[in-house]
Enzyme design. Structure first.
Site, PDB file in Angstrom:
ATOM      1  N   ASP A 290       3.282 -14.833  15.713  1.00  0.00           N
ATOM      2  CA  ASP A 290       3.760 -15.732  17.518  1.00  0.00           C
ATOM      3  C   ASP A 290       5.238 -16.411  17.499  1.00  0.00           C
ATOM      4  O   ASP A 290       5.202 -16.911  17.945  1.00  0.00           O
ATOM      5  CB  ASP A 290       2.953 -17.167  16.770  1.00  0.00           C
ATOM      6  CG  ASP A 290       0.849 -16.682  16.953  1.00  0.00           C
ATOM      7  OD1 ASP A 290       0.840 -15.699  17.162  1.00  0.00           O
ATOM      8  OD2 ASP A 290       0.539 -18.217  16.478  1.00  0.00           O
TER       9      ASP A 290
ATOM     10  N   SER B  67      -2.533 -17.197   4.770  1.00  0.00           N
ATOM     11  CA  SER B  67      -3.798 -16.076   5.240  1.00  0.00           C
ATOM     12  C   SER B  67      -5.193 -16.808   6.169  1.00  0.00           C
ATOM     13  O   SER B  67      -6.593 -15.901   5.739  1.00  0.00           O
ATOM     14  CB  SER B  67      -3.869 -14.760   4.602  1.00  0.00           C
ATOM     15  OG  SER B  67      -3.125 -14.050   4.047  1.00  0.00           O
TER      16      SER B  67
ATOM     17  N   ARG C  62       1.111  -1.034   0.082  1.00  0.00           N
ATOM     18  CA  ARG C  62      -0.062  -0.037   0.462  1.00  0.00           C
ATOM     19  C   ARG C  62       0.858   1.266   0.107  1.00  0.00           C
ATOM     20  O   ARG C  62       0.102   2.072  -0.382  1.00  0.00           O
ATOM     21  CB  ARG C  62      -1.339  -0.371   1.229  1.00  0.00           C
ATOM     22  CG  ARG C  62      -1.937  -1.279   1.371  1.00  0.00           C
ATOM     23  CD  ARG C  62      -2.935  -0.949   2.418  1.00  0.00           C
ATOM     24  NE  ARG C  62      -4.098  -2.195   2.882  1.00  0.00           N
ATOM     25  CZ  ARG C  62      -4.087  -2.941   3.000  1.00  0.00           C
ATOM     26  NH1 ARG C  62      -2.917  -3.297   4.468  1.00  0.00           N
ATOM     27  NH2 ARG C  62      -4.950  -4.220   3.454  1.00  0.00           N
TER      28      ARG C  62
ATOM     29  N   VAL D 129      12.195 -21.700   3.619  1.00  0.00           N
ATOM     30  CA  VAL D 129      12.908 -20.989   3.791  1.00  0.00           C
ATOM     31  C   VAL D 129      14.604 -21.747   5.242  1.00  0.00           C
ATOM     32  O   VAL D 129      13.135 -21.991   5.864  1.00  0.00           O
ATOM     33  CB  VAL D 129      13.055 -19.868   4.881  1.00  0.00           C
ATOM     34  CG1 VAL D 129      14.458 -19.078   4.840  1.00  0.00           C
ATOM     35  CG2 VAL D 129      12.168 -18.879   3.276  1.00  0.00           C
TER      36      VAL D 129
ATOM     37  N   CYS E 254      -7.147 -19.795  14.811  1.00  0.00           N
ATOM     38  CA  CYS E 254      -8.053 -19.882  15.970  1.00  0.00           C
ATOM     39  C   CYS E 254      -9.820 -20.536  15.701  1.00  0.00           C
ATOM     40  O   CYS E 254     -10.798 -20.684  16.112  1.00  0.00           O
ATOM     41  CB  CYS E 254      -8.151 -18.680  15.932  1.00  0.00           C
ATOM     42  SG  CYS E 254      -7.036 -17.425  17.013  1.00  0.00           S
TER      43      CYS E 254
END
Length: 470
Positions: free
Chosen positions: A294, A43, A24, A84, A47
């Site tokens: 996290d 994405s 953006r 990675v 939860c």
């Protein structure tokens, strides 16, 4: 002038929020964005997995906020199933491996800015049978689908049995999901009470409610083995003094920061193993390396210490802050007060701020106040009971923490306390809060304010007692 290159490790909340926010600020001519995700999804809401498993929500598509294709449409070069394996800070590059093409050679990708959003890994103790078929975790959408497939394969005959190992947020949410699917559920935990994110006296309320819901809850039990049958499939969870038969075993032991790459690269880690960053989410001691989600530790605004809290709300905020910084803007993540809310069937469980042990560890002296109230005016239909516990600092009366256990209408009341903690309010100041009132929504005195009044009185008595002792 060539465009700068941003490399993002991790394609979930923090990583892709950072990539999207940076885009953006700067277009493709100014900033090239390359993101690596080793899994099959981006994405998504981890939860929501227990509620998908339990049948309350559709999935997995409903749990995905943005697909890889949608990210690519925003000029983000998102490479799925690519892991990675190394961060080379000196040469500003990362080594990657294509998991979808076994035998493919590793490749290096250079970066000007690097975002580490590697998330967390589930705790999986090295017990006999822990990796046997029939033992499931619930960390990602692949895990959720595998568990659902296994549940459907077992269902249909005599009531199946499930054992959940761990009675934290994941454990109790999975217990609910399995109850909803018709399973006979046993929860095994080594703590004194379920929900170690609560003080034991509040955890006891959760235990009593879970037993009332038909969930067998075994406390202070150390799991020693996952027993397997003749075909090598999990058939029981064994503790020091008992054996609990199971058709399905679900692990809900919590998570730890996934910082293996960061540790090997020599980046700074905190007590829990999470990456340490400044307020802009830039890794300490680095000019062009950022981290969020996290895998990081964040500042606890109440204790003044860093702590690891794995929540999607924080991860998305971290990503927004990182993206602004990478894109040339300015934003900060000031810290957290430790707010969390959950439920098991119709029991709502919430906390914010410090527990008693956390307050002691921080060197704080405090008083406590516990009250029982109802979600609505007592005479209004549907009023449900709730218990509120409040911690306040001795002498000053500063709010330190709140825990709530109750039925419908209890859990989200913790937000009142979260705002008060963030503002540094005292419990006496809280008693004057102008909260919404009508009989269908609250008693005249909201339960949180009743607890604040009692805590205020406790602080005053403590001050008088201390003064009298002199």
């Amino acid at each position: 002038m060539a465009a700068r290159r941003l490399v993002v490790i991790g394609g979930d909340a923090a990583g892709m929020s950072a990539a999207s926010q940076a885009r953006r600020f700067k277009g493709p001519d100014e900033l090239e964005i390359v993101a690596f995700e080793r899994g099959h999804f981006t994405s998504y809401s981890a939860c929501g997995i227990p509620y998908w498993v339990g049948g309350s929500v559709e999935g997995p598509d409903a749990l995905i906020a943005r697909t890889p294709e949608e990210h690519r449409e925003r000029a983000i070069d998102l490479r799925m199933r690519t892991e990675v394996t190394e961060i080379d800070l000196d040469r500003q590059r990362v080594r990657t491996r294509d998991l979808a093409a076994p035998g493919a050679t590793d490749a290096w990708t250079g970066f000007d800015d690097l975002v580490i959003a590697t998330g967390a890994r589930p705790i999986r103790p090295p017990l006999p049978g822990i990796d046997a078929p029939g033992v499931y975790g619930v960390q990602n959408l692949d895990d959720g689908q595998a568990l659902l497939d296994a549940l459907r394969a077992v269902e249909g005959g005599e009531q199946p049995r499930a054992v959940v190992v761990g009675a934290g947020y994941i454990g109790v949410e999975m217990a609910e999901a399995l109850v909803q699917r018709g399973y006979r559920v046993t929860v095994v935990d080594q703590a004194e009470q379920p929900m170690s994110t609560l003080d034991p006296d509040m955890g006891r309320l959760v235990y009593e409610a879970m037993c009332g819901l038909g969930i067998e809850t075994v406390r202070e039990a150390k799991v020693t083995e996952i027993r397997t049958d003749g075909e090598g499939r999990a058939c029981a969870v064994v503790t020091d003094d008992a054996e609990h038969p199971a058709d399905i075993v679900v692990l809900g032991l919590g998570v730890r920061p996934e910082t293996t790459l960061a540790r090997r690269a020599g980046l700074p880690l905190g007590e829990s193993g999470g990456l340490l960053t400044d307020l802009s989410m830039r890794v300490r001691g680095q000019d062009n390396v950022w981290a969020g989600g996290d895998c990081v530790e964040v500042l606890d605004l109440v204790s003044g210490r860093t702590r690891h809290i794995a929540l999607g709300t924080h991860a998305n905020k971290h990503g927004q802050v990182i993206g602004a910084g990478v894109g040339g803007g300015y934003a900060t993540f000031p810290g957290v007060v430790g707010t969390a809310v959950s439920k098991v069937c119709d029991l709502e469980i919430a906390r914010t701020g410090l527990l008693e042990q956390q307050a002691r560890s921080a060197g704080l002296q405090f008083v406590t106040a516990t009250i029982e109230s109802t979600s609505r005016a007592g005479y209004y239909p549907g009023a449900r009971p709730m218990t509120v516990k409040m911690l306040a600092e001795r002498r000053t009366g500063r709010l330190l923490g709140v825990q709530i256990v109750g039925r419908e209408g209890a859990g989200k009341r913790v937000d009142i306390a979260a705002v008060a903690l963030t503002a540094g309010m005292t419990v006496e100041q809280m008693t004057a809060l102008d909260l919404g009132y009508a009989p269908p929504f609250s008693p005249v005195w909201d339960p949180v304010l009743v607890a604040a009044r009692k805590a205020t009185a406790q602080v005053a008595r403590d001050v008088e007692h201390t003064a009298g002792g002199r």
